[in-house]
Write an enzyme that holds these catalytic residues in place. Structure first.
Site, PDB file in Angstrom:
ATOM      1  N   HIS A 156       0.830  -1.225   0.000  1.00 29.20           N
ATOM      2  CA  HIS A 156       0.000   0.000   0.000  1.00 29.20           C
ATOM      3  C   HIS A 156       0.857   1.265   0.000  1.00 29.20           C
ATOM      4  CE1 HIS A 156      -3.288  -2.738   1.185  1.00 29.20           C
ATOM      5  NE2 HIS A 156      -2.389  -3.231   2.039  1.00 29.20           N
ATOM      6  N   SER A 278      16.328  19.902 -17.038  1.00 33.05           N
ATOM      7  CA  SER A 278      15.204  20.773 -17.367  1.00 33.05           C
ATOM      8  C   SER A 278      15.756  22.015 -18.053  1.00 33.05           C
ATOM      9  CB  SER A 278      14.477  21.151 -16.078  1.00 33.05           C
ATOM     10  OG  SER A 278      13.824  22.391 -16.226  1.00 33.05           O
ATOM     11  N   LYS A 284      17.472  20.293 -11.823  1.00 31.59           N
ATOM     12  CA  LYS A 284      16.690  19.073 -12.062  1.00 31.59           C
ATOM     13  C   LYS A 284      17.447  18.004 -12.835  1.00 31.59           C
ATOM     14  CE  LYS A 284      12.546  18.607 -12.113  1.00 31.59           C
ATOM     15  NZ  LYS A 284      11.341  19.035 -12.795  1.00 31.59           N
ATOM     16  N   GLU A 291      10.314   7.266 -17.201  1.00 27.54           N
ATOM     17  CA  GLU A 291       8.978   7.813 -17.483  1.00 27.54           C
ATOM     18  C   GLU A 291       8.494   7.389 -18.870  1.00 27.54           C
ATOM     19  OE1 GLU A 291       9.168  11.773 -14.656  1.00 27.54           O
ATOM     20  OE2 GLU A 291       9.875  11.900 -16.700  1.00 27.54           O
TER      21      GLU A 291
END
Ligand code: ARG
Length: 461
Positions: A156, A278, A284, A291
């Site tokens: 969970h 980025s 970043k 992804e």
């Protein structure tokens, strides 16, 4: 040159031709189409359609053509023919003149395309099986390095019980091993029967030995029903199902690693080789590779869904709907292959922040089950122990302490049988070692599973 047109008085509208032509994607089956054609030349030669000399001439020209298309497959795509079968026939006629026009005797593009696609799938499976194996090898290698490293285990998305990082990685190795077996089964099944000789739908009228032809093309035997043979695309659906299930596995791996790589968790660090920056925020480092893997799952599952719907309620036998099988299969196979390769690259360069992961595993009261087991060992029934530990955890939360930071006096308030030896039981390394059943997280067991999977991987190329 079209392969048909005798009964037509008008040429096709250019817009229809653009809509109907498949060469721009089925050029990828050029080599398979030629391999099938070489075998077909032998088959009709044995039926007396070709002399031995004609057959040899055709096969020679086809072999030359094969070398040419292998050298520049992309060039085939833009040759302007209707499909790959038309392309190969035109080029053959260019090479050997009207003798080339004999090759299509007793054959239809319907059994031809069914064969070509099976041959293409067979090769694609071999390549995909290699890519799955390569990923499994990276996983077992990384798991061996981290067989002892403690890592938070979740259910969970709540810290549940500590595991080792090696154990976590091996969970994925097991999934990809099933993907390997699933795809091997698909490959084995598609290699059973050869559709060539089914002709358009009713079977060829020439007396050829279809079983011998099938064996020459690497199949076990010829298909048993010509109507089924020209319209069967089970292998396409199966490959897409294999791809979809594996992409689901890859997407889970991607998601886990993205979470573990986040600034909040910081359990792992991804290599610069598979991340990007980025354009606005200089600090970043984005997990783009992962992804994309996660995102591309949708594309592959979409291909499976699309194929199933194309096949649904398709009337017997071949219908042009079936031309819709290739683009999505090719795309899904390419995508799956790329994702497998990329996942292996991510694993190869991944770094574990051991201490951060260990501290996280220590937090969140993930050794609470251990305390319950400790009480069970002292005669407290498990359900009762569970209740007692619940109260201890509540108390510890109030005091802002970990379980192992409580004193024996504090423990004793909850149950008299808790003594000084409780700290050993709560220690994470000891706790891990106790999970020594087959498949458990004890490093010895994880190492045994790594060895057993590696033994299988070693037998593959
Ligand atoms: N391009 C077609 C396909 O991919 C080849 C078979 C064409 N057969 C036919 N009868 N028009 O399915």
């Amino acid at each position: 040159m079209a392969l048909w047109g005798g009964r037509f008085t008008e040429g096709p509208d250019q817009r229809f031709k653009d809509f109907n032509d498949s060469l721009r994607f089925d050029y990828r089956m050029a080599v398979e189409d030629i391999e099938g054609s070489i075998a077909w030349a032998d088959a009709i030669c044995s039926a007396g359609v070709l002399t031995a000399e004609e057959c040899a001439q055709l096969k020679q020209a086809l072999s030359e053509l094969e070398a040419e298309v292998r050298a520049n497959l992309q060039a085939v795509a833009t040759a302007g023919d209707e499909d790959i079968h038309s392309y190969v026939e035109r080029r053959l006629i260019e090479k050997v003149g009207s003798l080339g026009k004999k090759l299509h005797t007793g054959r239809s593009r319907n059994d031809q395309v069914a064969l070509d696609l099976k041959l293409w799938c067979r090769k694609a499976c071999t390549e995909l099986l290699k890519a799955i194996t390569a990923l499994e090898r990276e996983l077992t290698k990384c798991a061996a390095q981290h067989a002892e490293d403690i890592f938070p285990g979740y259910t969970h998305l709540q810290r549940a019980q500590p595991v080792t990082f090696g154990h976590f990685l091996m969970a994925y190795a097991q999934m990809f091993e099933r993907d390997y077996n699933r795809l091997s089964n698909t490959q084995e099944l598609l290699n059973q029967t050869c559709p060539l000789g089914s002709a358009a739908l009713a079977g060829t009228a020439y007396q050829i030995d279809r079983d011998a032809l099938a064996r020459a093309l690497g199949f076990k035997e010829a298909t048993h029903n010509s109507l089924d043979a020209v319209s069967d695309r089970d292998h396409v659906m199966e490959m897409l199902a294999c791809a979809s299930i594996s992409m689901v596995h890859l997407s889970r791996l991607a998601e886990d690693l993205i979470i573990y790589n986040s600034g909040e968790a910081h359990f792992i660090e991804l290599s610069d080789k598979v991340t990007s920056g980025s354009s606005l925020m200089p600090q970043k480092k984005n997990p783009d590779a992962l992804e994309l893997i996660r995102g591309k799952c949708g594309r592959v599952v979409g291909a499976l869904n699309g194929m199933l719907v194309t096949m649904k309620a398709l009337p017997m036998a071949y219908d042009k709907d079936l031309q819709e099988d290739k683009e999505r299969l090719f795309d899904a196979v390419d995508t799956w292959h790329d994702c497998l390769t990329m996942a292996a690259l991510v694993i190869e360069g991944m770094h574990l922040n051991r201490h951060t992961a260990f501290d996280a595993a220590k937090g969140g009261y993930s050794n609470a089950t251990e305390l319950a087991d400790y009480l069970v060992a002292r005669g407290v029934p498990f359900r009762e122990a569970h209740g007692v530990v619940g109260q201890v955890v509540l108390y510890a939360i109030e005091k802002n302490k970990a379980l192992e930071d409580l004193t024996v006096d504090e423990f004793e308030q909850f149950n008299k049988s808790i003594g000084g030896d409780v700290y050993d039981a709560l220690e994470l390394h000891n706790l891990i070692k106790k999970r020594s059943v087959k498949g458990g997280t004890d490093p010895e067991m994880v190492r045994a599973e790594i060895a057993s999977l590696n033994a299988k991987l070693e037998t593959r190329d």
